[in-house]
Write an enzyme that holds these catalytic residues in place. Sequence first.
Site, PDB file in Angstrom:
ATOM      1  CD  GLU A 291      -2.911   0.907   0.197  1.00 29.59           C
ATOM      2  OE1 GLU A 291      -3.668   1.721   0.094  1.00 29.59           O
ATOM      3  OE2 GLU A 291      -3.159  -0.262  -0.556  1.00 29.59           O
ATOM      4  CD  GLU A 322      -0.732   7.311  -2.795  1.00 32.34           C
ATOM      5  OE1 GLU A 322      -1.329   6.226  -3.114  1.00 32.34           O
ATOM      6  OE2 GLU A 322      -1.006   8.085  -1.976  1.00 32.34           O
ATOM      7  CG  ASP A 479      -5.036   2.809   4.863  1.00 26.60           C
ATOM      8  OD1 ASP A 479      -4.088   2.759   3.952  1.00 26.60           O
ATOM      9  OD2 ASP A 479      -4.962   3.834   5.633  1.00 26.60           O
TER      10      ASP A 479
END
Length: 492
Positions: A291, A322, A479
Amino acid sequence: MWRIAAATALVAVVMNLLITYYPMLGPGDAAQFLSDYLFGLSVMRAPEDVLAEAWDSLIRAPSSSWSRVAVGVNACVDVVVCGIGLLKALGLDAGNNVDHDTLQSREDLTETFSYFMEKGVAAERFFADKKLFQKIAQTASELPGAKHFVGGNAALIGQKLSTNPNLTVLLCGPVGPKLHELLGNQIIVPPDSLQAVDEYHLILEYQAGDTLGETKAPQANRFIFSHDVSNGEMNEMETFIASLEEFEPELIVLSGLHMMEGQGDEERNRRLQEVSLLISEIPNEISVHLELASMTDTTYMNTIVEQQVLTLVNSIGLNEQELLFISQAGSGPHSSQEHWNGAPDIGMVSDIIFWLLKEYGRINTRKDSDLTRVHFHTLAYHILATVDGYWSNQISSVAAGARVAGSQACGTDTIDPSKVVLNSPKEFVLSQTDAVLKNKKMTLSPTNPVRVWQREGISFFITPVLICVNPIRTVGLGDSISAEGLLYSERK
């Protein structure tokens, strides 16, 4: 039963008529046309309600589920406060909107918070001054309405996974007394991971329409900062790897690389090499998901890419910042653009994911990589891409991840259609670079929420997201999305 049979026959007749009189429509497009038409007839139902129901009908448990998952290695206590309220409590006024890679002062905090609030995007920064950070943290903890939660990607993913009664979850990370109390007894923490003092992260949240000086937030999000030593050095990595032999997990979820960004180049590169070596020692039969999280140092991201960290894992989870950052670091597609303008273009996102798997994944005859899965999440939609032949049940996986985003943000156990809004693109092109795919369009609709396409041995799965109108808590959504997606995934 006869009514069901008659309805099925009628649908088949209409489908044949559509394909006969409109030969440019394939079976999938004809089905979409009919689905949209039937949805139009049901005008009394909100599209959000229809979409939530469609997800429920699509999501199926994998034929073989994980039973033991090890998660590491960043963990902390999140102190969640109103961002503007904290700045006012600190006596800070609005300043220039400037992004500082590392926060050195109160002014840096104000300027960087305002910079990202104006864009409505999430970000995370390291606060260099330890004593000043401790003072700010104390003010935040004592602020009216301040809340303490489990924090850190690993701990949040572990907490989410542990809600599944069929899973045994091991968490390795710097677990202090407060965090241990918040985790409860359902998560196994190795004795070597327990420490006397907690690591604290400050989460500054804001809502759509909030203002700071002349800056106005276009949507709800959060800004995170900390002075975190244990997580910043990934100190629990050795403990994590040492615990695997006894625990015998089927799946490993790893996070925390972004926490090392605040170190000096030499120390950071040395530690990254050690971490990479530790990851490479994990047996091949154990699936590994990495992650990722917010980073600002292109050199560091390039080091991660050059050291082939991505090729050591089977799956990665990441958001729009990201994904673009990896492309910029590796000179990939659309790397010349500095940031996304509004919602990330689906064609551009799919181009970068395709490049990522082609360049660093286990594609065709390449044997020096294990990467076969990318789970991308942004506010309005999610995309899951897998190299063909390695994963199954990914329609359920991407739908489950989107479903949990809509419910968790609103603080509800299930989707509440009155608290969410559907704001994803209705039509999109599959690529902005491929000569054929850039002219091929797909549609997303509430009745047909997961669309699938292939590109050179890679399958793409996309679904819209129901966006919470008044989110209760935005921290940890990514998450939870990745954790839920992994719960419904099956590695072949």
